[in-house]
Design a protein around this motif. Structure first.
Motif, PDB file in Angstrom:
ATOM      1  N   GLU A   2     -49.906  86.464  12.130  1.00 26.76           N
ATOM      2  CA  GLU A   2     -48.825  85.568  12.113  1.00 26.76           C
ATOM      3  C   GLU A   2     -47.549  86.126  11.795  1.00 26.76           C
ATOM      4  N   LYS A   3     -46.347  85.444  12.483  1.00 25.81           N
ATOM      5  CA  LYS A   3     -45.186  85.975  12.422  1.00 25.81           C
ATOM      6  C   LYS A   3     -44.420  85.266  11.398  1.00 25.81           C
ATOM      7  N   SER A   4     -43.555  86.097  10.607  1.00 24.30           N
ATOM      8  CA  SER A   4     -42.851  85.737   9.533  1.00 24.30           C
ATOM      9  C   SER A   4     -41.401  85.935  10.080  1.00 24.30           C
ATOM     10  N   PHE A   5     -40.528  84.887   9.406  1.00 28.77           N
ATOM     11  CA  PHE A   5     -39.269  84.441   9.652  1.00 28.77           C
ATOM     12  C   PHE A   5     -38.173  84.541   8.848  1.00 28.77           C
ATOM     13  N   LEU A   6     -37.122  85.004   8.699  1.00 30.14           N
ATOM     14  CA  LEU A   6     -36.004  84.884   7.726  1.00 30.14           C
ATOM     15  C   LEU A   6     -34.905  83.761   7.952  1.00 30.14           C
ATOM     16  N   TYR A   7     -34.953  82.909   7.215  1.00 29.15           N
ATOM     17  CA  TYR A   7     -33.667  81.895   7.217  1.00 29.15           C
ATOM     18  C   TYR A   7     -32.749  82.265   6.399  1.00 29.15           C
ATOM     19  N   LYS A   8     -31.502  82.687   7.305  1.00 30.41           N
ATOM     20  CA  LYS A   8     -30.184  83.144   6.769  1.00 30.41           C
ATOM     21  C   LYS A   8     -29.162  82.171   6.589  1.00 30.41           C
ATOM     22  N   ASP A   9     -28.565  81.813   5.364  1.00 28.94           N
ATOM     23  CA  ASP A   9     -27.620  80.729   5.346  1.00 28.94           C
ATOM     24  C   ASP A   9     -25.995  81.446   4.927  1.00 28.94           C
ATOM     25  N   GLY A  10     -25.502  80.818   4.215  1.00 33.50           N
ATOM     26  CA  GLY A  10     -24.057  81.168   3.761  1.00 33.50           C
ATOM     27  C   GLY A  10     -23.160  80.031   4.119  1.00 33.50           C
ATOM     28  N   ASN A  11     -22.586  79.794   5.429  1.00 32.41           N
ATOM     29  CA  ASN A  11     -21.917  78.524   5.790  1.00 32.41           C
ATOM     30  C   ASN A  11     -22.100  78.473   7.257  1.00 32.41           C
ATOM     31  N   ARG A  12     -21.590  77.302   7.806  1.00 26.98           N
ATOM     32  CA  ARG A  12     -21.988  77.161   9.354  1.00 26.98           C
ATOM     33  C   ARG A  12     -21.100  78.383  10.025  1.00 26.98           C
ATOM     34  N   ASP A  13     -19.952  78.476   9.504  1.00 29.39           N
ATOM     35  CA  ASP A  13     -18.991  79.398  10.218  1.00 29.39           C
ATOM     36  C   ASP A  13     -19.660  80.878  10.415  1.00 29.39           C
ATOM     37  N   ALA A  14     -20.428  81.279   9.348  1.00 29.01           N
ATOM     38  CA  ALA A  14     -20.944  82.530   9.395  1.00 29.01           C
ATOM     39  C   ALA A  14     -22.117  82.678  10.315  1.00 29.01           C
ATOM     40  N   VAL A  15     -22.909  81.449  10.060  1.00 27.89           N
ATOM     41  CA  VAL A  15     -24.073  81.342  11.165  1.00 27.89           C
ATOM     42  C   VAL A  15     -23.690  81.267  12.430  1.00 27.89           C
ATOM     43  N   GLU A  16     -22.817  80.544  12.925  1.00 29.02           N
ATOM     44  CA  GLU A  16     -22.244  80.501  14.384  1.00 29.02           C
ATOM     45  C   GLU A  16     -21.789  81.971  14.724  1.00 29.02           C
ATOM     46  N   ARG A  17     -21.079  82.621  13.836  1.00 23.45           N
ATOM     47  CA  ARG A  17     -20.606  83.865  14.249  1.00 23.45           C
ATOM     48  C   ARG A  17     -21.720  85.000  14.464  1.00 23.45           C
ATOM     49  N   GLU A  18     -22.716  84.878  13.918  1.00 20.75           N
ATOM     50  CA  GLU A  18     -23.966  85.692  13.898  1.00 20.75           C
ATOM     51  C   GLU A  18     -24.756  85.515  14.866  1.00 20.75           C
ATOM     52  N   ILE A  19     -24.861  84.308  15.444  1.00 25.01           N
ATOM     53  CA  ILE A  19     -25.418  83.866  16.538  1.00 25.01           C
ATOM     54  C   ILE A  19     -24.671  84.286  17.856  1.00 25.01           C
ATOM     55  N   LEU A  20     -23.306  83.892  18.043  1.00 22.14           N
ATOM     56  CA  LEU A  20     -22.608  84.355  19.047  1.00 22.14           C
ATOM     57  C   LEU A  20     -22.756  85.999  19.254  1.00 22.14           C
ATOM     58  N   ALA A  21     -22.640  86.547  18.118  1.00 24.65           N
ATOM     59  CA  ALA A  21     -22.572  88.071  18.271  1.00 24.65           C
ATOM     60  C   ALA A  21     -23.883  88.400  18.780  1.00 24.65           C
ATOM     61  N   SER A  22     -25.242  87.801  18.328  1.00 23.59           N
ATOM     62  CA  SER A  22     -26.095  88.270  18.786  1.00 23.59           C
ATOM     63  C   SER A  22     -26.630  88.072  20.327  1.00 23.59           C
ATOM     64  N   ARG A  23     -26.045  87.122  20.662  1.00 25.48           N
ATOM     65  CA  ARG A  23     -26.051  86.784  22.112  1.00 25.48           C
ATOM     66  C   ARG A  23     -25.522  87.700  22.890  1.00 25.48           C
ATOM     67  N   ILE A  24     -24.306  88.179  22.473  1.00 31.05           N
ATOM     68  CA  ILE A  24     -23.209  89.162  23.164  1.00 31.05           C
ATOM     69  C   ILE A  24     -24.227  90.598  23.279  1.00 31.05           C
ATOM     70  N   CYS A  25     -24.790  90.946  22.190  1.00 27.99           N
ATOM     71  CA  CYS A  25     -25.575  92.152  22.082  1.00 27.99           C
ATOM     72  C   CYS A  25     -26.767  92.162  23.025  1.00 27.99           C
ATOM     73  N   ARG A  26     -27.368  91.003  23.159  1.00 29.88           N
ATOM     74  CA  ARG A  26     -28.430  90.922  24.003  1.00 29.88           C
ATOM     75  C   ARG A  26     -28.303  91.531  25.347  1.00 29.88           C
ATOM     76  N   CYS A  27     -26.909  91.549  26.171  1.00 35.77           N
ATOM     77  CA  CYS A  27     -26.746  92.150  27.159  1.00 35.77           C
ATOM     78  C   CYS A  27     -26.759  93.593  27.429  1.00 35.77           C
ATOM     79  N   PHE A  28     -27.050  94.149  26.045  1.00 38.27           N
ATOM     80  CA  PHE A  28     -27.198  95.647  26.064  1.00 38.27           C
ATOM     81  C   PHE A  28     -28.765  95.928  25.853  1.00 38.27           C
ATOM     82  N   ALA A  29     -29.191  97.067  26.418  1.00 35.21           N
ATOM     83  CA  ALA A  29     -30.198  97.876  26.005  1.00 35.21           C
ATOM     84  C   ALA A  29     -30.285  98.364  24.681  1.00 35.21           C
ATOM     85  N   CYS A  30     -30.716  97.627  23.622  1.00 34.31           N
ATOM     86  CA  CYS A  30     -30.751  98.216  22.387  1.00 34.31           C
ATOM     87  C   CYS A  30     -31.723  97.475  21.277  1.00 34.31           C
TER      88      CYS A  30
END
Length: 209
Positions: A2-30
């Motif tokens: 069974e998979k476990s997930f982390l739900y990370k809050d803070g504020n909407r701005d921080a969440v959106e920054r994290e998701i955008l950064a994650s999408r950019i990083c996916r362009c690279f083999a890492c």
């Protein structure tokens, strides 16, 4: 399993920054944690799979430093011998997404608990401070020598406007190969130049195009 997930809050701005950064990083083999947008109890959160389990655990760079000092181990030599690629990619991606929060508590090692063995650096994580401090970030790069100022002019507000460049062929080569070439299929270089010129000259019509 069974998979476990982390739900990370803070504020909407921080969440959106994290998701955008994650999408950019996916362009690279890492090896990296992938963040997606979600909601919990009416609040915006970033959702990611938990990388630890009964078999695998993580050891922070901070904790390893104490171990290394007590045993007279050269920590950086050990890291580079173990997983130089992930270490350098972490620095490159943090550079790209302007992540100023890569402290020793949010990167480190992935360990196999059953074999009691360190395998590699653990998946890259924690981007909620990306795109957060543009001025501070570039000051750091200048002081650290990753950029050099070619020309400096005093602006009307008392700040300095600098023309900057990569300082040597080695950093330029890595930047071109690992960033520019891999992003070229997403945003062609001529388009990037056109966007920059439109912003500089205040050409709203061409910027929208």
């Amino acid at each position: 399993m069974e998979k476990s997930f982390l739900y990370k809050d803070g504020n909407r701005d921080a969440v959106e920054r994290e998701i955008l950064a994650s999408r950019i990083c996916r362009c690279f083999a890492c090896n990296q944690v992938r963040y997606e947008f979600g909601e919990y109890d009416g609040a915006a959160v970033s959702v990611s799979r938990i990388m630890t389990s009964q078999q695998y655990s993580i050891v922070s760079r901070e904790a390893f430093e104490i171990y290394a000092v007590n045993r007279k181990i050269d920590a950086m030599a050990y890291i580079l011998k173990l997983d130089a690629y992930s270490y350098y990619m972490m620095n490159i991606l943090d550079y790209l997404v302007e992540n100023t929060d890569r402290h020793w508590g949010n990167w480190g090692f992935l360990a196999d608990n059953r074999k009691n063995k360190v395998l590699r650096l653990h998946d890259l994580m924690d981007f909620n401070q990306a795109f957060h401090s543009y001025d501070t970030f570039y000051i750091f790069l200048l002081v650290a020598g990753y950029l050099k100022a070619l020309k400096t002019e005093l602006s009307f507000g008392g700040d300095f406007m600098c023309e900057v460049a990569l300082p040597n062929k080695e950093i330029s080569f890595v930047y071109d190969k690992e960033i520019l070439q891999k992003l070229d299929h997403i945003i062609p270089h001529p388009m990037v130049v056109s966007i920059q010129e439109a912003i500089y000259f205040g050409d709203g019509k061409n910027f929208k195009c």
